[in-house]
Design a protein around this motif. Structure first.
Motif, PDB file in Angstrom:
ATOM      1  N   THR A   9       0.826  -1.206   0.000  1.00  0.00           N
ATOM      2  CA  THR A   9       0.000   0.000   0.000  1.00  0.00           C
ATOM      3  C   THR A   9       0.862   1.258   0.000  1.00  0.00           C
ATOM      4  O   THR A   9       0.600   2.196  -0.755  1.00  0.00           O
ATOM      5  N   LEU A  10       1.894   1.277   0.831  1.00  0.00           N
ATOM      6  CA  LEU A  10       2.761   2.458   0.881  1.00  0.00           C
ATOM      7  C   LEU A  10       3.475   2.683  -0.450  1.00  0.00           C
ATOM      8  O   LEU A  10       3.651   3.829  -0.878  1.00  0.00           O
ATOM      9  N   LEU A  11       3.859   1.606  -1.112  1.00  0.00           N
ATOM     10  CA  LEU A  11       4.518   1.752  -2.419  1.00  0.00           C
ATOM     11  C   LEU A  11       3.515   2.012  -3.538  1.00  0.00           C
ATOM     12  O   LEU A  11       3.889   2.529  -4.583  1.00  0.00           O
ATOM     13  N   ASP A  12       2.256   1.656  -3.311  1.00  0.00           N
ATOM     14  CA  ASP A  12       1.210   1.982  -4.278  1.00  0.00           C
ATOM     15  C   ASP A  12       0.948   3.491  -4.271  1.00  0.00           C
ATOM     16  O   ASP A  12       0.713   4.093  -5.303  1.00  0.00           O
ATOM     17  N   LEU A  71       5.322  -0.875  -7.402  1.00  0.00           N
ATOM     18  CA  LEU A  71       4.468  -2.036  -7.627  1.00  0.00           C
ATOM     19  C   LEU A  71       4.474  -2.447  -9.091  1.00  0.00           C
ATOM     20  O   LEU A  71       4.474  -1.597  -9.983  1.00  0.00           O
ATOM     21  N   THR A  72       4.447  -3.747  -9.313  1.00  0.00           N
ATOM     22  CA  THR A  72       4.221  -4.283 -10.650  1.00  0.00           C
ATOM     23  C   THR A  72       2.710  -4.433 -10.819  1.00  0.00           C
ATOM     24  O   THR A  72       1.945  -4.255  -9.862  1.00  0.00           O
ATOM     25  N   ASP A  73       2.270  -4.786 -12.013  1.00  0.00           N
ATOM     26  CA  ASP A  73       0.850  -5.061 -12.214  1.00  0.00           C
ATOM     27  C   ASP A  73       0.402  -6.202 -11.306  1.00  0.00           C
ATOM     28  O   ASP A  73      -0.699  -6.158 -10.736  1.00  0.00           O
ATOM     29  N   SER A  74       1.260  -7.219 -11.132  1.00  0.00           N
ATOM     30  CA  SER A  74       0.931  -8.332 -10.234  1.00  0.00           C
ATOM     31  C   SER A  74       0.795  -7.836  -8.796  1.00  0.00           C
ATOM     32  O   SER A  74      -0.066  -8.304  -8.050  1.00  0.00           O
ATOM     33  N   GLY A  75       1.641  -6.909  -8.406  1.00  0.00           N
ATOM     34  CA  GLY A  75       1.568  -6.338  -7.065  1.00  0.00           C
ATOM     35  C   GLY A  75       0.274  -5.578  -6.844  1.00  0.00           C
ATOM     36  O   GLY A  75      -0.356  -5.696  -5.796  1.00  0.00           O
ATOM     37  N   ALA A  78      -2.520  -8.176  -6.505  1.00  0.00           N
ATOM     38  CA  ALA A  78      -2.468  -8.828  -5.191  1.00  0.00           C
ATOM     39  C   ALA A  78      -3.009  -7.893  -4.105  1.00  0.00           C
ATOM     40  O   ALA A  78      -3.756  -8.326  -3.222  1.00  0.00           O
ATOM     41  N   LEU A  79      -2.654  -6.614  -4.183  1.00  0.00           N
ATOM     42  CA  LEU A  79      -3.137  -5.638  -3.213  1.00  0.00           C
ATOM     43  C   LEU A  79      -4.652  -5.468  -3.330  1.00  0.00           C
ATOM     44  O   LEU A  79      -5.362  -5.459  -2.320  1.00  0.00           O
ATOM     45  N   ALA A  80      -5.154  -5.376  -4.545  1.00  0.00           N
ATOM     46  CA  ALA A  80      -6.599  -5.209  -4.750  1.00  0.00           C
ATOM     47  C   ALA A  80      -7.366  -6.435  -4.256  1.00  0.00           C
ATOM     48  O   ALA A  80      -8.420  -6.302  -3.619  1.00  0.00           O
TER      49      ALA A  80
END
Length: 180
Positions: A9-12, A71-75, A78-80
């Motif tokens: 979340t922080l990196l998003d 974040l990558t798209d995968s990241g 995963a977060l969502a």
């Protein structure tokens, strides 16, 4: 498991280095989740190894290169997915309350000293939270609007500390009434 998603979340919100992440964590998530710096760095490396984070090295003048994570798209997926799952409410786990439950084994002076010590800790925490809250409102309005939901745990922390302080002050008054 939640540290993983706190990091994501922080990196998003904004890409950054491990140091940037540590500072952001201390100014936001730390008021409702705790983690050591080592735990955060381990989590960064795990998330990168799993393909949930990208890592770019930025050259720095007179210092080692800085690794900036994003974040990558995968990241993001995963977060969502994680954010969409229901979260269980946590019960209070406060060692002082167990001590208070057995407080009849303490002298009035010991009990008062312990309540006063905790009261001061909560006053200090409230002051910290209020300073963080002021920093939030010093941000540009567009940032406040973008981060309004991320600001809500801090507001809950402020109200929790105020409630704790009120409760401890009332407890001290009651201790004064019963000791006379």
């Amino acid at each position: 498991m939640s540290l993983r998603f706190a990091v994501l979340t922080l990196l998003d919100i904004e890409p950054g280095s491990g140091y940037d992440l540590k500072r952001r964590f201390e100014r936001s998530v730390s008021y409702f989740w705790s983690a050591s710096h080592q735990q955060m760095y381990r989590e960064l490396h795990k998330l990168h190894a799993e393909g949930l984070l990208d890592c770019m090295e930025e050259a720095q003048e007179g210092r080692p290169d800085k690794k900036v994570y994003s974040l990558t798209d995968s990241g993001r997926r995963a977060l969502a997915e994680w954010a969409a799952k229901p979260a269980a409410a946590q019960k209070i786990r406060e060692p002082f309350l167990i001590q208070l439950f057995a407080g009849h084994h303490l002298s009035d002076a010991q009990l008062r000293a312990e309540v006063e010590r905790h009261l001061q800790e909560h006053r200090d925490m409230l002051a910290t939270y209020e300073a963080q809250n002021q920093r939030f409102y010093n941000r540009p309005v567009e940032q406040q609007e973008r981060l309004w939901l991320a600001h809500q745990p801090l507001l809950l922390g402020i109200e929790t500390e105020k409630t704790w302080i009120r409760w401890a002050e009332q407890l001290l008054e009651r201790l004064d009434d019963t000791s006379h």
